[in-house]
Design a protein around this motif. Structure first.
Motif, short mmCIF file in Angstrom:
data_model
loop_
_atom_site.label_atom_id
_atom_site.label_comp_id
_atom_site.label_asym_id
_atom_site.label_seq_id
_atom_site.Cartn_x
_atom_site.Cartn_y
_atom_site.Cartn_z
N THR A 2 0.85 -1.19 0.00
CA THR A 2 0.00 0.00 0.00
C THR A 2 0.89 1.24 0.00
O THR A 2 1.81 1.34 0.79
N ALA A 3 0.59 2.17 -0.90
CA ALA A 3 1.36 3.42 -0.96
C ALA A 3 0.38 4.57 -1.16
O ALA A 3 -0.33 4.60 -2.16
N LEU A 4 0.32 5.46 -0.17
CA LEU A 4 -0.61 6.58 -0.25
C LEU A 4 0.14 7.82 -0.75
O LEU A 4 1.18 8.19 -0.20
N HIS A 5 -0.42 8.44 -1.80
CA HIS A 5 0.19 9.66 -2.34
C HIS A 5 -0.27 10.85 -1.51
O HIS A 5 -1.47 11.04 -1.32
N PHE A 44 -4.14 14.20 0.41
CA PHE A 44 -3.70 12.86 0.00
C PHE A 44 -4.81 12.18 -0.80
O PHE A 44 -5.97 12.59 -0.74
N ASP A 45 -4.39 11.18 -1.56
CA ASP A 45 -5.36 10.39 -2.32
C ASP A 45 -5.74 9.19 -1.45
O ASP A 45 -4.87 8.44 -1.01
N GLY A 50 -6.80 7.88 -7.38
CA GLY A 50 -5.75 8.78 -7.86
C GLY A 50 -4.40 8.10 -7.94
O GLY A 50 -4.26 7.03 -8.53
N ARG A 51 -3.40 8.67 -7.26
CA ARG A 51 -2.04 8.14 -7.35
C ARG A 51 -1.70 7.19 -6.21
O ARG A 51 -0.57 6.72 -6.11
N SER A 52 -2.66 6.92 -5.32
CA SER A 52 -2.42 5.94 -4.24
C SER A 52 -2.68 4.53 -4.75
O SER A 52 -3.54 4.32 -5.59
N ARG A 53 -1.93 3.61 -4.21
CA ARG A 53 -2.07 2.21 -4.61
C ARG A 53 -2.33 1.37 -3.36
O ARG A 53 -1.85 1.70 -2.29
N ALA A 54 -3.05 0.26 -3.55
CA ALA A 54 -3.33 -0.60 -2.39
C ALA A 54 -3.56 -2.03 -2.83
O ALA A 54 -4.16 -2.28 -3.87
N ARG A 55 -3.08 -2.96 -2.00
CA ARG A 55 -3.33 -4.37 -2.25
C ARG A 55 -4.79 -4.68 -1.88
O ARG A 55 -5.48 -5.39 -2.57
N LEU A 56 -5.23 -4.13 -0.76
CA LEU A 56 -6.61 -4.31 -0.31
C LEU A 56 -7.30 -2.96 -0.27
O LEU A 56 -6.69 -1.96 0.10
N HIS A 57 -8.57 -2.91 -0.65
CA HIS A 57 -9.32 -1.66 -0.56
C HIS A 57 -9.81 -1.44 0.86
O HIS A 57 -9.85 -2.36 1.66
N SER A 58 -10.22 -0.21 1.15
CA SER A 58 -10.78 0.11 2.47
C SER A 58 -12.29 0.03 2.40
O SER A 58 -12.90 0.77 1.63
N TYR A 59 -12.87 -0.83 3.21
CA TYR A 59 -14.32 -0.99 3.19
C TYR A 59 -14.99 -0.35 4.41
O TYR A 59 -16.17 -0.52 4.60
N ILE A 165 -14.98 19.20 -13.42
CA ILE A 165 -15.07 17.89 -14.10
C ILE A 165 -13.75 17.57 -14.80
O ILE A 165 -13.25 16.45 -14.72
N ARG A 166 -13.17 18.58 -15.45
CA ARG A 166 -11.90 18.36 -16.14
C ARG A 166 -10.84 17.84 -15.16
O ARG A 166 -10.12 16.88 -15.43
N ARG A 167 -10.78 18.47 -13.99
CA ARG A 167 -9.77 18.06 -13.01
C ARG A 167 -10.10 16.69 -12.41
O ARG A 167 -9.20 15.90 -12.11
N ARG A 168 -11.39 16.42 -12.22
CA ARG A 168 -11.80 15.13 -11.66
C ARG A 168 -11.40 13.99 -12.60
O ARG A 168 -10.93 12.95 -12.17
N LEU A 169 -11.59 14.22 -13.90
CA LEU A 169 -11.30 13.16 -14.87
C LEU A 169 -9.80 12.93 -15.05
O LEU A 169 -9.39 11.92 -15.62
N ALA A 170 -9.00 13.87 -14.56
CA ALA A 170 -7.53 13.72 -14.68
C ALA A 170 -7.02 12.58 -13.80
O ALA A 170 -5.93 12.07 -14.01
N HIS A 171 -7.79 12.23 -12.77
CA HIS A 171 -7.35 11.16 -11.87
C HIS A 171 -8.43 10.08 -11.79
O HIS A 171 -9.19 10.02 -10.83
#
Lengths: 258, 67
Positions: A2-5, A44-45, A50-59, A165-171
């Protein structure tokens, strides 16, 4: 792994910003320049977005609050002001309850306390969320406009909505992360415990909010000891797009809450 | 439900939540002490699962109490 941006802007007392459903920390783009004039703003994401990655999602919002604390740890911050918006506001409640020693003050924007006493949105909003899963990101962003913005903003500030919307779609984000956050929002329940929040709290909400009805802000302000309530008459869910001046008020609140 | 029973049930839910939290903290402390992988990652994952499953149970219990 897991890496949080996360990003830090400005200097001064630290403020941790927690964004809502499916949005990256970049969605604070209107607010960060205002707050960072006099505060250190940490965005943070959320996990899987966005730019954060995770093996497991947060439920759960509990898990998301623990992620927020790990961002504070990484930023070397012991105690911060916290600003949570929508789902981020639910996470902020958990943060203030689970990690009370890390929170200096709290702004809860367009959010609810959870549980059966929280006021649910109308049937058309719930139907939108059900349809949302089968839409493309672009179609979903367009279809959400009547629910995210008040009538005046839709009439007078189409340019601001287009920029959001433009900024939202960027991530973009994986559908699975979105679903996990939906589950976290559905399970969220701090209603009984929010009376234990002991830090200065400001509750901000647009009166025209269709995603999270404004009655929830009244519940939060009533149950959190000494909370201030600011209802924005002309605003919907994404109030900082409609009334950017509210960010000045929030800055003043944080600077006054020492 | 009488207020007294409601208070007792709430106290029980709070105690269970504290127990989950202590269990998570213990698993994370053990994970930090372990000098090798994948045991460390496994223990951190079980701590996350303990927290999340516990959170769902506690949320559901509080939901029933508030209904």
């Amino acid at each position: 792994m897991t890496a949080l941006h996360w990003e830090s802007t400005g200097s001064g007392d630290p403020v941790l910003m927690i964004m809502g459903l499916g949005l990256s920390g970049g969605a604070w783009w209107r607010t960060v320049p205002v707050l960072s004039r006099s505060l250190r703003v940490i965005t943070f994401d959320n996990r899987g977005v966005g730019r954060s990655r995770a093996r497991l999602h947060s439920y759960t919002t509990e898990a998301m609050a623990d992620d927020a604390v790990s961002v504070l740890d990484a930023a070397g911050v012991d105690r911060a002001h916290v600003y949570g918006f929508s789902l981020g506001g639910m996470v902020a409640q958990q943060l203030a309850l689970r990690h009370a020693d890390r929170v200096r003050s709290l702004v809860l924007g367009a959010t609810h306390p959870g549980g059966p006493r929280a006021v649910r949105p109308s049937a058309d909003v719930i139907a939108f969320f059900r349809r949302r899963a089968s839409m493309t990101a672009r179609d979903a962003a367009r279809a959400s406009v009547p629910f995210n913005y008040g009538p005046r903003c839709r009439r007078e500030h189409e340019d601001r909505i287009a920029e959001d919307i433009r900024r939202r779609l960027a991530h973009p984000f994986p559908e699975q992360a979105y679903r996990a956050q939906m589950v976290a929002a559905a399970l969220h329940n701090c209603y009984r415990r929010i009376g234990r929040i002991a830090v200065p709290t400001l509750v901000v909400h647009g009166r025209q909010d269709r995603m999270v009805p404004v009655a929830n802000a009244e519940i939060l302000a009533e149950r959190i000891p000494h909370a201030e309530l600011r209802i924005l008459d002309d605003a919907g869910h994404l109030y900082s797009t409609e009334l950017p001046e509210v960010d000045e008020d929030i800055t003043r609140f944080f600077r006054g809450a020492r | 439900m009488s207020p007294r029973v409601d208070e007792l049930l709430e106290a029980a839910v709070n105690a269970y939540e504290d127990m989950i939290r202590r269990s998570c903290d213990l698993q994370r402390t053990l994970a930090r002490a372990l000098p090798f992988e994948p045991a460390r990652s496994l223990l951190n994952t079980t701590a996350d699962l303990t927290r999340d499953i516990g959170a769902v149970q506690v949320s559901g219990a509080r939901w029933l109490l508030d209904s």
